[in-house]
Scaffold this active site. Structure first.
Site: not given
Ligand code: BG6
Length: 503
Positions: A159, A251
């Site tokens: 992504k 997300h």
């Molecule tokens: C990524 C983003 O997809 O997800 C980042 O590009 C972000 O900016 C990260 O920090 C967050 O992932 P997690 O698993 O730490 O919540």
């Protein structure tokens, strides 16, 4: 309850595009290494061929990956011996992905690895900025690497998938000219998180909650993904992307979709993804006026996080001094369907906030009558179910209980389920789960082509309105705070408000 062992992957050769980049070091190699340590990938029949613009030898690649893995908390079984076994399977070739000749030399390199015993199943992992995906897909197509007569050939695409509806449609078209949809794995690592998958088990594995999971009982839903992290070394990527594309488009929409979807007929790729797409299709597309009313963006200025001074976004290395990139977004989404009509879904995500936490809070309606109203201070809090994605993974439920004493006084109490208490041990890391699924050929936890397009159908109109508006007054929140004050205008009312981070 013990966590059962993970299944085994098919033998395969993983070709990573963007192997000198941040994700490969931070996530992909630690995850593959961990899978090797726990016996999920077959020693002799597993290899990684990294490719990237950076000129380096295989030895240099191995050394740089070793350094990354030795300090990564995801490489949980790191030891010199374990690493030495694993690094024999790592190889590197530098090249320019825009040069057709590169795919020919890649093909040759893959042939040589196969001659030395590497598997003929190929997984192409595209871990580059979205704009570089099309030339890679074309290169794999033209060189014949995408069609593999001796085994399978799959492509995993990171992504963001495109940067708006148009580029996502074009990329889907390109990819599907070269690969079959069943061999395309669009990754969103949130779907690999245990707690995210548990949303479905919570909803559809219990008969207790589903009957009340609708507009008749639910007042509003709050979804938060707050990070204390800033943009780290990723300013170039982030300046072009911003929080809406980086977090909300993928997300957060995934979390919303799983919270809102109808029960699938079975837990298989098509049934689950079909229902997810239905929710995305029902999310109300905002008019330009609604975009200004229902969205708030922010950018952090200097502040303090955990007692340490943090600089503002515009002061981060690689960020323009007058950048208008948003590092915070809050949106009110509406779902125009039978189940959710009239129930707002308030979604927010931001960097450099006071706490890191990702959770879904489902706020139920008040009781129809306040029968304990004769006691002073009486105000029965509505019930809330909190699905905590991270940290302190678990589920909490708040309800009213009688406070001991002579008065009939109701006070809110909490019932708590913590993964750690129930299962102990360490759950698999999201990237391990997803890499393993891709190597086993199970696309259930990956995003289907039409799903990505429907995500952009919701996000692109917001981006377009923002582009046309005058530059926002940034920075508008302090590093270490709960985000911009203005976010309160979306949700503030007598009975609704954003939860304080850490509440
Ligand atoms: C990524 C983003 O997809 O997800 C980042 O590009 C972000 O900016 C990260 O920090 C967050 O992932 P997690 O698993 O730490 O919540």
């Amino acid at each position: 309850v013990a966590i059962p062992p993970m299944p085994k992957a098919d033998p395969c050769l993983v070709v990573i595009f963007g192997a000198s980049g941040d994700l490969t070091k931070r996530k992909l190699i630690p995850a593959l290494f961990d899978l090797a340590c726990i016996g999920c990938i077959a020693g002799q029949q597993f290899d990684v061929l990294g490719t990237g613009r950076t000129e380096m030898t295989t030895e240099e690649f191995r050394a740089s990956m070793r350094e990354a893995a030795s300090t990564s908390k995801d490489a949980r079984k790191f030891s010199d011996w374990n690493w030495e076994q694993f690094e024999k399977r790592l190889h590197y070739v530098a090249g320019d992905i825009n040069d057709h000749g590169f795919y020919e030399s890649l093909k040759k390199q893959i042939g040589e690895l196969e001659a030395q015993g590497a598997s003929s199943n190929h997984m192409f992992y595209v871990s580059t900025p979205a704009s570089l995906a099309p030339p890679i897909v074309q290169g794999l197509g033209k060189s014949g690497l995408a069609k593999n007569a001796k085994g399978w050939a799959r492509i995993v695409l990171e992504k963001p998938f495109g940067r708006d509806l148009e580029t996502a449609q074009a990329l889907n078209k390109e990819v599907l000219q070269v690969f079959d949809e069943k061999d395309v794995y669009r990754i969103d690592h949130y779907l690999g998180k245990e707690t995210v998958q548990n949303i479905l088990v919570f909803r559809f594995g219990n008969s207790l909650f589903e009957p009340i999971w609708n507009r008749n009982y639910i007042d509003y839903v709050e979804i938060t993904a707050a990070e204390t992290l800033g943009v780290e070394q990723r300013a170039a990527f982030y300046e072009e992307t911003g929080a809406l594309r980086d977090m909300i488009a993928s997300h957060l929409l995934q979390l919303l979709t799983l919270t809102a979807m109808e029960p699938p007929v079975a837990f298989d790729a098509d049934s689950v993804r079909e229902q997810k797409v239905q929710v995305l299709r029902s999310i109300h597309r905002m008019t330009p006026e609604q975009v200004t009313e229902r969205t708030v963006r922010g950018q952090y200025g200097p502040g303090t996080i955990g007692g340490k001074a943090a600089q503002g976004y515009r002061g981060e290395p690689g960020v323009k001094p007058n950048s208008r990139t948003e590092t915070y977004v809050a949106v009110e989404f509406r779902i125009d369907n039978w189940r959710w009509a009239g129930v707002p879904f308030y979604v927010r995500s931001g960097k450099r906030l006071g706490k890191s936490e990702t959770e879904i809070k489902v706020h139920f309606k008040r009781t129809p009558q306040a029968i304990f109203a004769k006691t002073p201070d009486d105000d029965i809090e509505p019930n809330v179910i909190t699905l905590r994605v991270q940290p302190n993974e678990g589920i909490a439920m708040s309800f009213a209980a009688k406070q001991p004493g002579s008065q009939m006084k109701a006070v809110p109490v909490r019932m708590n389920f913590a993964y750690q208490d129930a299962f102990g041990g360490q759950a698999p890391v999201a990237y391990e789960t997803l890499l393993l699924d891709a190597m086993r050929g199970d696309p259930t936890l990956f995003t289907r082509g039409d799903e990505t397009e429907n995500q952009w159908r919701i996000i692109t109109p917001i981006e377009e309105v923002w582009q046309d508006l005058p530059a926002p007054q940034f920075p508008n929140y302090d590093a270490g705070s709960d985000g911009p004050e203005e976010a309160n205008r979306l949700i503030n009312s007598e009975c609704r408000h954003w939860s304080r981070l850490g509440e």
